[in-house]
Scaffold this motif. Structure first.
Motif, PDB file in Angstrom:
ATOM      1  N   UNK A 163     -10.848  11.549 -16.076  1.00 44.19           N
ATOM      2  CA  UNK A 163     -11.846  10.742 -15.027  1.00 44.19           C
ATOM      3  C   UNK A 163     -11.439  10.849 -13.776  1.00 44.19           C
ATOM      4  N   UNK A 164     -12.154  11.091 -13.251  1.00 47.96           N
ATOM      5  CA  UNK A 164     -11.214  10.777 -11.332  1.00 47.96           C
ATOM      6  C   UNK A 164     -11.545   9.267 -11.374  1.00 47.96           C
ATOM      7  N   UNK A 165     -10.991   8.914 -10.490  1.00 47.00           N
ATOM      8  CA  UNK A 165     -10.707   7.365 -10.635  1.00 47.00           C
ATOM      9  C   UNK A 165     -11.134   6.932  -9.132  1.00 47.00           C
ATOM     10  N   UNK A 166     -10.523   8.598  -7.953  1.00 49.77           N
ATOM     11  CA  UNK A 166     -10.513   7.800  -6.715  1.00 49.77           C
ATOM     12  C   UNK A 166     -11.916   7.457  -6.163  1.00 49.77           C
ATOM     13  N   UNK A 167     -11.739   6.846  -5.115  1.00 51.33           N
ATOM     14  CA  UNK A 167     -12.897   6.170  -4.904  1.00 51.33           C
ATOM     15  C   UNK A 167     -13.724   6.922  -3.650  1.00 51.33           C
ATOM     16  N   UNK A 168     -15.049   6.563  -4.398  1.00 53.21           N
ATOM     17  CA  UNK A 168     -16.761   7.197  -3.031  1.00 53.21           C
ATOM     18  C   UNK A 168     -16.167   6.105  -1.368  1.00 53.21           C
ATOM     19  N   UNK A 169     -15.440   5.114  -1.945  1.00 52.53           N
ATOM     20  CA  UNK A 169     -15.602   4.331  -0.632  1.00 52.53           C
ATOM     21  C   UNK A 169     -14.384   4.369   0.590  1.00 52.53           C
ATOM     22  N   UNK A 170     -13.511   5.404   0.461  1.00 51.07           N
ATOM     23  CA  UNK A 170     -12.698   5.523   1.547  1.00 51.07           C
ATOM     24  C   UNK A 170     -11.534   6.970   1.417  1.00 51.07           C
ATOM     25  N   UNK A 171     -11.837   7.886   0.210  1.00 53.18           N
ATOM     26  CA  UNK A 171     -10.763   8.418  -0.492  1.00 53.18           C
ATOM     27  C   UNK A 171      -9.879   8.247  -1.160  1.00 53.18           C
ATOM     28  N   UNK A 172      -9.262   7.316  -0.800  1.00 51.59           N
ATOM     29  CA  UNK A 172      -7.493   7.301  -0.547  1.00 51.59           C
ATOM     30  C   UNK A 172      -7.117   6.653  -1.665  1.00 51.59           C
ATOM     31  N   UNK A 173      -6.723   7.441  -2.320  1.00 53.82           N
ATOM     32  CA  UNK A 173      -6.067   6.184  -3.213  1.00 53.82           C
ATOM     33  C   UNK A 173      -4.445   5.266  -3.841  1.00 53.82           C
ATOM     34  N   UNK A 174      -4.798   3.847  -3.733  1.00 53.10           N
ATOM     35  CA  UNK A 174      -3.417   2.998  -3.900  1.00 53.10           C
ATOM     36  C   UNK A 174      -2.783   3.079  -5.490  1.00 53.10           C
ATOM     37  N   UNK A 175      -1.248   3.614  -4.850  1.00 53.27           N
ATOM     38  CA  UNK A 175      -0.723   4.299  -5.881  1.00 53.27           C
ATOM     39  C   UNK A 175       0.098   2.789  -6.976  1.00 53.27           C
ATOM     40  N   UNK A 176      -0.193   1.720  -5.810  1.00 60.17           N
ATOM     41  CA  UNK A 176       0.133   0.136  -6.045  1.00 60.17           C
ATOM     42  C   UNK A 176      -0.477  -0.594  -7.812  1.00 60.17           C
ATOM     43  N   UNK A 177      -1.952   0.838  -7.949  1.00 57.86           N
ATOM     44  CA  UNK A 177      -2.898   0.293  -8.412  1.00 57.86           C
ATOM     45  C   UNK A 177      -2.666   0.169  -9.730  1.00 57.86           C
ATOM     46  N   UNK A 178      -1.856   1.466  -9.778  1.00 54.43           N
ATOM     47  CA  UNK A 178      -1.074   2.085 -10.978  1.00 54.43           C
ATOM     48  C   UNK A 178      -0.320   1.266 -12.176  1.00 54.43           C
ATOM     49  N   UNK A 179      -0.050   0.217 -13.114  1.00 49.35           N
ATOM     50  CA  UNK A 179       1.293   0.239 -13.610  1.00 49.35           C
ATOM     51  C   UNK A 179       1.811   0.787 -13.924  1.00 49.35           C
ATOM     52  N   UNK A 180       3.496   1.148 -13.939  1.00 44.54           N
ATOM     53  CA  UNK A 180       3.336   1.946 -14.321  1.00 44.54           C
ATOM     54  C   UNK A 180       4.208   2.152 -15.592  1.00 44.54           C
ATOM     55  N   UNK A 181       3.788   0.606 -16.311  1.00 41.90           N
ATOM     56  CA  UNK A 181       4.253   0.423 -17.904  1.00 41.90           C
ATOM     57  C   UNK A 181       3.109   1.326 -18.844  1.00 41.90           C
ATOM     58  N   UNK A 182       2.155   1.638 -18.283  1.00 38.62           N
ATOM     59  CA  UNK A 182       1.262   1.872 -20.011  1.00 38.62           C
ATOM     60  C   UNK A 182       1.159   3.565 -19.229  1.00 38.62           C
ATOM     61  N   UNK A 183       2.001   3.695 -18.586  1.00 40.38           N
ATOM     62  CA  UNK A 183       1.717   5.451 -18.248  1.00 40.38           C
ATOM     63  C   UNK A 183       2.349   6.490 -20.014  1.00 40.38           C
ATOM     64  N   UNK A 235       1.101  -1.017  -0.335  1.00 45.16           N
ATOM     65  CA  UNK A 235      -0.424   0.199   0.352  1.00 45.16           C
ATOM     66  C   UNK A 235       0.758   1.038  -0.087  1.00 45.16           C
ATOM     67  N   UNK A 236       0.734   2.009  -0.823  1.00 41.83           N
ATOM     68  CA  UNK A 236       1.478   3.627  -1.293  1.00 41.83           C
ATOM     69  C   UNK A 236       0.063   4.659  -0.954  1.00 41.83           C
ATOM     70  N   UNK A 237       0.360   5.917  -0.659  1.00 41.45           N
ATOM     71  CA  UNK A 237      -0.467   7.028  -0.927  1.00 41.45           C
ATOM     72  C   UNK A 237       0.145   8.175  -0.687  1.00 41.45           C
ATOM     73  N   UNK A 238      -0.641   8.794  -1.369  1.00 41.89           N
ATOM     74  CA  UNK A 238      -0.141  10.136  -1.275  1.00 41.89           C
ATOM     75  C   UNK A 238       0.062  11.520  -0.289  1.00 41.89           C
ATOM     76  N   UNK A 239       1.224  12.577  -0.040  1.00 37.53           N
ATOM     77  CA  UNK A 239       0.532  13.798   0.709  1.00 37.53           C
ATOM     78  C   UNK A 239       1.367  14.830  -0.513  1.00 37.53           C
TER      79      UNK A 239
END
Length: 726
Positions: free
Chosen positions: A182-202, A162-166
């Motif tokens: 388009x936003x992908x931030x969660x309505x459930x907890x408002x925190x985005x886990x950076x590990x869920x975006x693969x670096x290879x497709x950016x 788990x990795x989050x940003x400040x």
């Protein structure tokens, strides 16, 4: 009579040669996208006309029939020069080439349409693929941590933890993450886990350091991170990597085109045991232990179809990981695991008209999370929790210019989110937003250019009502080389209560109000370029910021039951600071880049009469951060040194305990090769070169010195695409 006819003929010929005609130009880039604010100049004998392209890349000039010389200049593109013959009214389409080294980037996140980073009212950073590819990143957070005023809270160091940003001293819940606009931030907890975006497709990352709720709605108090995925690369590519923690990584990219349709497919698998050495303090001694239960197995599949005006992407990610126990006791061991499955579908449609642009972005996101921990026994059994989130979102904008030279971008956004799990009530939210961005440009004889930005937005939420917010920004500067611009903005923002805040079993508070904020930014940017001097390009930007948050939502022990924690609107928080960022490119072999920030985030209110935590720094918010990079290139060889500094962080609200500052240096060495049709690179990276022993969160040590080796091979596609300019 013959003499008279001859004179009339000469006069008519001269009149034809001197006839005024209209030359309309459309300036585009390699992606066939309009180039705004390009300076267009037509030179003829006794005639010189100059104009600037608008947001559609269009401009008109009055010229004489005959020979002419046309010049087009823009800070982010190579200068264009050409000779042409003008016979009648005509439309000319000209394509500019992007600079090899581009410090003055183009962004769409700061305004909702294409704008230069030096011309917007806020501090903006753009990290492109060419830049972060040299870092040899193993995760999305490896890229983000090089940004200004950014602190990554990392719970383990390996790619899947788990990795989050400040950002700018705010909480993780105060930064909005977007995928292709388009936003992908969660309505459930408002925190985005950076590990869920693969670096290879950016393809690129746009980071807006400012309150952007007036454009993107809830939660954008600290800023916005927009991840833009790849569309095409014109080659087939294989990447194989191996390294510490038993890491094994394989990536395959394939692209091509069928008529006007481009396609790109990418598959990546990254896995490893994850165990690594760390130092544990036992009495007065430090002993080396082995981190346990840190295994990871990540697979992602990405595919994109795109044409000139439409793009469709699918990103699927599957992550299985062990969750190591906190090292608050000697040599901990547990069997906690987490499984994530994420599906993201994005669709972008652009419809250009003669004097306007209609754009629509849509997203569907399906997220599943399962967590198990049989080592922690509650009510006679272990923990087994899950959550399932669905998010539908769409944004439609229409860009046009009025007769008063006022650029207007009205828009409509709708989001529908559903979440269910075994820790909170089933929840749903419909959010509709109407917004308007206006830009007015004022020029003083091409010596001074001032842009005034106004942003208005009204949001309605199905679970707590309406929210109106606004922002005004000013950018004023000298549009020539060197470019100097002053920036100022002031605006309001808000954060919406999450599903966890509202509907957590036994603890949720359905009477919560949105957090509100007021913030301002003031700064400047200096940019200079030269084709002849030793220093080719130079950019320096500084910004002062202040953010006041009221009604901040905090989970505290209930007055009725101290063992039961509930969220309430109670805190007033002030985050303020100053940030610097700069880049220098020397010739073609050396580039220096760096940033530094100093910030303070304190809680101003009293929770109780004898509150000892008032006016204290928030926990896990560093007082200073910085990065410094050196990039050396020698023909086909390159060397990159990247230094990341994080200052003191308090771990208690009374500020009587803290984590020491740390400096981590990463080094990457590599070389490029080409053998007939094959090309590629070999890279060797050492992470934590000087074996720094540090933590970003108490109880979660980061790896000591580790390495990663990557081999890549590319096969260039030979087919020339329609409309491609060589």
């Amino acid at each position: 009579m013959k003499m008279k006819a001859w004179l009339i003929s000469i006069l008519l010929t001269i009149n034809v040669l001197a006839q005024d005609v209209t030359v309309e130009l459309k300036v585009i880039d390699e992606n066939k996208t309009a180039v705004k604010d390009a300076i267009v100049e037509i030179q003829q004998i006794n005639n010189r006309q100059r104009s600037i392209t608008d947001s559609l890349g269009l401009t008109k000039l009055i010229a004489k029939t005959g020979d002419a010389k046309i010049t087009i200049r823009h800070l982010s593109y190579r200068q264009y020069k050409s000779n042409l013959k003008i016979n009648t009214d005509t439309l000319i389409i000209i394509q500019l080439s992007t600079r090899l080294i581009k410090l003055n980037e183009i962004t769409v996140t700061a305004t909702g349409y294409k704008a230069n980073t030096a011309e917007v009212a806020n501090f903006v950073e753009v990290i492109d693929e060419e830049t972060f590819d040299k870092f040899l990143p193993n995760s999305f957070s490896d890229i983000l941590k090089t940004g200004t005023s950014i602190y990554i809270r990392d719970y383990g160091g390996t790619p899947a933890q788990l990795k989050t940003i400040s950002l700018r001293g705010t909480g993780s819940e105060h930064t909005v993450f977007m995928l292709n606009g388009v936003r992908i931030s969660s309505f459930q907890n408002g925190v985005f886990d950076l590990s869920l975006i693969p670096a290879d497709v950016i393809e690129r990352i746009e980071i807006i350091h400012s309150n952007m709720s007036s454009l993107y709605g809830a939660d954008a108090i600290g800023g916005v991170v927009n991840v833009i995925t790849k569309r095409k690369n014109n080659f087939t590519e294989f990447n194989i990597a191996t390294g510490s923690f038993g890491t094994r990584k394989f990536n395959f990219n394939f692209s091509g085109s069928v008529k006007n349709l481009n396609y790109l497919a990418s598959f990546t698998r990254n896995y490893g045991a994850g165990n690594f050495h760390y130092k544990y303090k036992l009495g007065n001694n430090e002993i080396t232990l082995n981190r346990k239960n840190a295994h990871f197995n990540i697979s992602d599949f990405y595919i994109n179809f795109s044409s000139q005006n439409i793009s469709f992407s699918t990103l699927y990610l599957r992550s299985a990981r062990g969750i190591p126990a906190p090292t608050t006791k000697f040599d901990p061991s547990n069997t906690a695991t987490q499984f994530d499955e994420d599906i993201n579908l994005t669709l972008s449609i652009t419809k250009p008209f003669a004097s306007s642009i209609l754009k629509a972005n849509f997203l569907f996101k399906n997220s599943l999370l399962k967590y198990t921990n049989n080592d922690l026994i509650i009510a006679g059994s272990g923990i087994s929790s899950y959550s399932h989130n669905l998010l539908f979102s769409g944004v439609i904008t229409y860009l046009f210019k009025t007769n008063f030279d006022l650029l207007l971008v009205p828009g409509f956004e709708v989001s529908f989110g559903i979440a269910n799990g075994n820790s909170f009530e089933k929840a749903k939210r419909i959010n509709t937003g109407l917004f308007l961005t206006a830009e007015k440009k004022l020029e003083v004889q091409s010596l001074l250019t001032t842009r005034i930005y106004i942003m208005l937005r009204n949001d309605r939420f199905s679970d707590f009502g309406n929210k109106f917010i606004y922002k005004i920004g000013i950018n004023s500067g000298i549009p020539k080389n060197p470019l100097l611009s002053l920036k100022f903005s002031y605006g309001t923002g808000f954060r919406a209560p999450t599903f966890n805040d509202l509907y957590w079993y036994g603890s949720g508070n359905k009477n919560l109000k949105p957090e509100t904020s007021k913030s301002y930014d003031f700064g400047f940017v200096l940019f200079s370029e030269s084709a002849k001097k030793f220093i080719k390009e130079f950019k320096f930007e500084a910004s002062i910021f202040n953010i006041d948050i009221t009604n901040r939502i905090v989970w505290l022990p209930s007055e009725e039951n101290q063992n039961l924690w509930k969220p309430i609107n109670i805190d007033e928080v002030n985050s303020r600071g100053i940030e610097f960022s700069g880049e220098i490119a020397f010739s073609n072999f050396l580039k220096l880049s760096g940033n530094f920030s100093i910030s303070q985030s304190i809680r101003k209110n009293k929770r109780t009469a004898d509150d000892a935590t008032q006016n204290k720094q928030l926990i896990y918010i560093p007082k200073s951060t910085g990065n410094f990079g050196v990039h050396l290139s020698f023909e086909k060889m390159f060397l990159l040194l990247q230094t990341n500094y994080v200052g003191l962080r308090y771990t208690t609200e009374t500020n009587d305990r803290w984590l020491q500052p740390y400096v981590v240096v990463d080094a990457t060495f590599g070389f490029n090769y080409q053998v007939k049709l094959f090309s590629g690179s070999v890279k060797f990276s050492i992470k934590n070169l000087f074996n720094e022993n540090y933590e970003t969160i108490v109880g979660y040590p980061m790896p000591l010195r580790n390495y990663l080796v990557e081999f890549s091979m590319q096969i260039k596609n030979q087919t020339k695409q329609k409309g491609e300019v060589k």
